[in-house]
Design an enzyme around this catalytic site. Structure first.
Site, PDB file in Angstrom:
ATOM      1  N   HIS A  34      61.309  71.356  51.351  1.00 31.04           N
ATOM      2  CA  HIS A  34      61.795  72.359  52.042  1.00 31.04           C
ATOM      3  C   HIS A  34      61.495  72.394  53.449  1.00 31.04           C
ATOM      4  O   HIS A  34      60.994  71.407  54.059  1.00 31.04           O
ATOM      5  CB  HIS A  34      61.136  73.738  51.408  1.00 31.04           C
ATOM      6  CG  HIS A  34      59.786  73.634  51.241  1.00 31.04           C
ATOM      7  ND1 HIS A  34      58.812  73.853  52.374  1.00 31.04           N
ATOM      8  CD2 HIS A  34      59.121  73.811  50.263  1.00 31.04           C
ATOM      9  CE1 HIS A  34      57.658  73.862  51.952  1.00 31.04           C
ATOM     10  NE2 HIS A  34      57.647  73.826  50.532  1.00 31.04           N
ATOM     11  N   HIS A  37      57.995  71.157  54.903  1.00 38.21           N
ATOM     12  CA  HIS A  37      57.712  69.840  54.807  1.00 38.21           C
ATOM     13  C   HIS A  37      58.662  69.182  55.791  1.00 38.21           C
ATOM     14  O   HIS A  37      57.975  68.283  56.711  1.00 38.21           O
ATOM     15  CB  HIS A  37      58.349  69.085  53.600  1.00 38.21           C
ATOM     16  CG  HIS A  37      57.712  69.609  52.212  1.00 38.21           C
ATOM     17  ND1 HIS A  37      58.262  70.524  51.343  1.00 38.21           N
ATOM     18  CD2 HIS A  37      56.631  69.329  51.577  1.00 38.21           C
ATOM     19  CE1 HIS A  37      57.387  70.762  50.435  1.00 38.21           C
ATOM     20  NE2 HIS A  37      56.259  69.976  50.437  1.00 38.21           N
ATOM     21  N   ASP A 150      48.037  75.061  53.078  1.00 37.30           N
ATOM     22  CA  ASP A 150      47.024  74.570  51.957  1.00 37.30           C
ATOM     23  C   ASP A 150      45.780  74.327  52.749  1.00 37.30           C
ATOM     24  O   ASP A 150      45.421  73.303  52.984  1.00 37.30           O
ATOM     25  CB  ASP A 150      47.521  73.516  51.267  1.00 37.30           C
ATOM     26  CG  ASP A 150      48.679  73.807  50.712  1.00 37.30           C
ATOM     27  OD1 ASP A 150      48.771  74.381  49.435  1.00 37.30           O
ATOM     28  OD2 ASP A 150      49.763  73.582  51.058  1.00 37.30           O
ATOM     29  N   SER A 185      57.203  77.540  49.774  1.00 39.28           N
ATOM     30  CA  SER A 185      56.600  76.581  48.741  1.00 39.28           C
ATOM     31  C   SER A 185      57.482  76.208  47.799  1.00 39.28           C
ATOM     32  O   SER A 185      58.458  76.880  47.903  1.00 39.28           O
ATOM     33  CB  SER A 185      55.605  77.554  48.201  1.00 39.28           C
ATOM     34  OG  SER A 185      55.131  77.038  46.929  1.00 39.28           O
TER      35      SER A 185
HETATM   36  P1  AMP Z   1      53.139  69.621  48.507  1.00 36.47           P
HETATM   37  O1  AMP Z   1      54.469  68.891  48.330  1.00 36.47           O
HETATM   38  O2  AMP Z   1      53.292  71.068  48.283  1.00 36.47           O
HETATM   39  O3  AMP Z   1      52.019  69.000  48.032  1.00 36.47           O
HETATM   40  O4  AMP Z   1      53.038  69.809  50.190  1.00 36.47           O
HETATM   41  C1  AMP Z   1      52.979  68.779  51.120  1.00 36.47           C
HETATM   42  C2  AMP Z   1      52.586  69.188  52.292  1.00 36.47           C
HETATM   43  O5  AMP Z   1      53.598  70.017  52.588  1.00 36.47           O
HETATM   44  C3  AMP Z   1      51.189  69.690  52.480  1.00 36.47           C
HETATM   45  O6  AMP Z   1      50.486  69.136  53.432  1.00 36.47           O
HETATM   46  C4  AMP Z   1      51.466  71.218  52.562  1.00 36.47           C
HETATM   47  O7  AMP Z   1      50.361  71.963  53.215  1.00 36.47           O
HETATM   48  C5  AMP Z   1      52.710  71.244  53.549  1.00 36.47           C
HETATM   49  N1  AMP Z   1      53.494  72.259  53.188  1.00 36.47           N
HETATM   50  C6  AMP Z   1      53.774  73.194  52.112  1.00 36.47           C
HETATM   51  N2  AMP Z   1      54.313  74.187  52.466  1.00 36.47           N
HETATM   52  C7  AMP Z   1      54.446  74.581  53.707  1.00 36.47           C
HETATM   53  C8  AMP Z   1      54.744  75.324  54.609  1.00 36.47           C
HETATM   54  N3  AMP Z   1      55.290  76.429  54.151  1.00 36.47           N
HETATM   55  N4  AMP Z   1      54.669  75.137  56.099  1.00 36.47           N
HETATM   56  C9  AMP Z   1      54.049  73.916  56.571  1.00 36.47           C
HETATM   57  N5  AMP Z   1      53.636  72.969  55.525  1.00 36.47           N
HETATM   58  C10 AMP Z   1      53.953  73.234  54.215  1.00 36.47           C
END
Ligand code: AMP
Length: 284
Positions: A34, A37, A150, A185
């Protein structure tokens, strides 16, 4: 944009990039990408010569009864988001390429995994640290971009890189939010419209905590209580896991708040377990 699924292929490619004097930015993700990312990818593209995004749903970081099998997967959509954000390569390994068998070596953060997510998701931060140690040794020398969303995970990554002298410089990027404050998220897809509207309470509780700190409140219990009350007042909240004010670096709860404070919340709404946090500097 290249899509690579083999470890050795990516290693050769990135070694080649570095041998030409270019630096590498790395954005590890679990897909279902999203705008949050995308903002990490864009930061990497801005600051580094070459950007690689990994897209791997890491089985090690899901506990029994968690959403590993339902976790949203959308490879086509993900690749087009990466391309639009300016990534050079996407690394999409099959599970058997990353973990031909369950790894025998699990990296266990001690203090950092003994609080918050470490309590509510036993084994989660260990799974995160273990997969990232592997991804970092595949990516090699790089800057690695993470979301402040996170926060506890970012602290674990920072410690992992420091203590194991990884050639990786972790960078924390701001949380991207919806207009009503809800942090983007991949798990927001689980929410119905009513639950989605209710989920904004997490951000409201963080704003309330920040306001109390800015008014001079130094008692962490009073702040936690006010944030918890706000979250519990929302009928869509099925369970509050925590709402707390902690030291931003250690995640410990001091007797009196001072310096860099992190407000941390986690709650279950419908089928989604959502987390959020906010950094506030205490003037005391
Ligand atoms: P994930 O795919 O959920 O494991 O997240 C991958 C990366 O994207 C991690 O470093 C998360 O902290 C970051 N991330 C997820 N949601 C957000 C957001 N709303 N804003 C900024 N970074 C994000």
């Amino acid at each position: 944009m290249l899509v690579v699924s083999e470890i050795a292929t990516l290693q050769r490619l990135l070694d080649d990039v570095r041998s030409r004097g270019s630096d590498v930015g790395f954005v590890p993700t679990m897909g279902a990408l999203h705008a949050g990312h995308a903002s990490l990818i864009k930061s990497s593209v801005r600051e580094c010569d070459f950007t690689v995004v990994s897209n791997f749903v890491n089985p090690l970081q899901f506990g029994d009864g968690e959403d590993f099998s339902q976790y949203p997967r959308d490879l086509e959509g993900d690749n087009s988001l990466c391309e639009q954000a300016g990534a050079d390569v996407v690394f999409v390994p099959e599970p058997e390429v990353m973990f031909p068998q369950l790894p025998d070596i699990i990296i266990t953060p001690q203090k950092l995994a003994s609080v918050l997510e470490g309590i509510f998701r036993p084994g989660h931060l260990e799974g995160v640290a273990t997969v990232l140690a592997k991804l970092f040794s595949i990516a090699g020398r790089s800057r690695a971009y993470f979301g402040a969303k996170d926060w506890q995970q970012f602290l674990v990554v920072r410690q992992l890189c420091q203590e194991l002298s990884m050639p990786v410089e972790p960078v924390a990027c701001p949380t991207v939010r919806e207009p009503d404050g809800l942090a983007l998220s991949s798990r927001n897809r689980y929410l119905s419209d009513t639950q989605r509207a209710g989920a904004a309470v997490l951000h409201r509780s963080l704003m309330l905590g920040r306001q109390l700190i800015q008014q001079g409140e130094t008692n962490p219990a009073r702040i936690s209580q006010a944030m918890a009350q706000e979250i519990k007042s929302e009928p869509q909240v099925k369970q509050l896991d925590y709402a707390t004010a902690v030291d931003a670096d250690t995640l410990n709860t001091p007797r009196r708040l001072s310096g860099e404070v992190r407000l941390m919340v986690a709650a279950i709404i419908g089928e989604a377990r959502l987390i959020d946090n906010l950094g506030v500097a205490h003037s005391r």
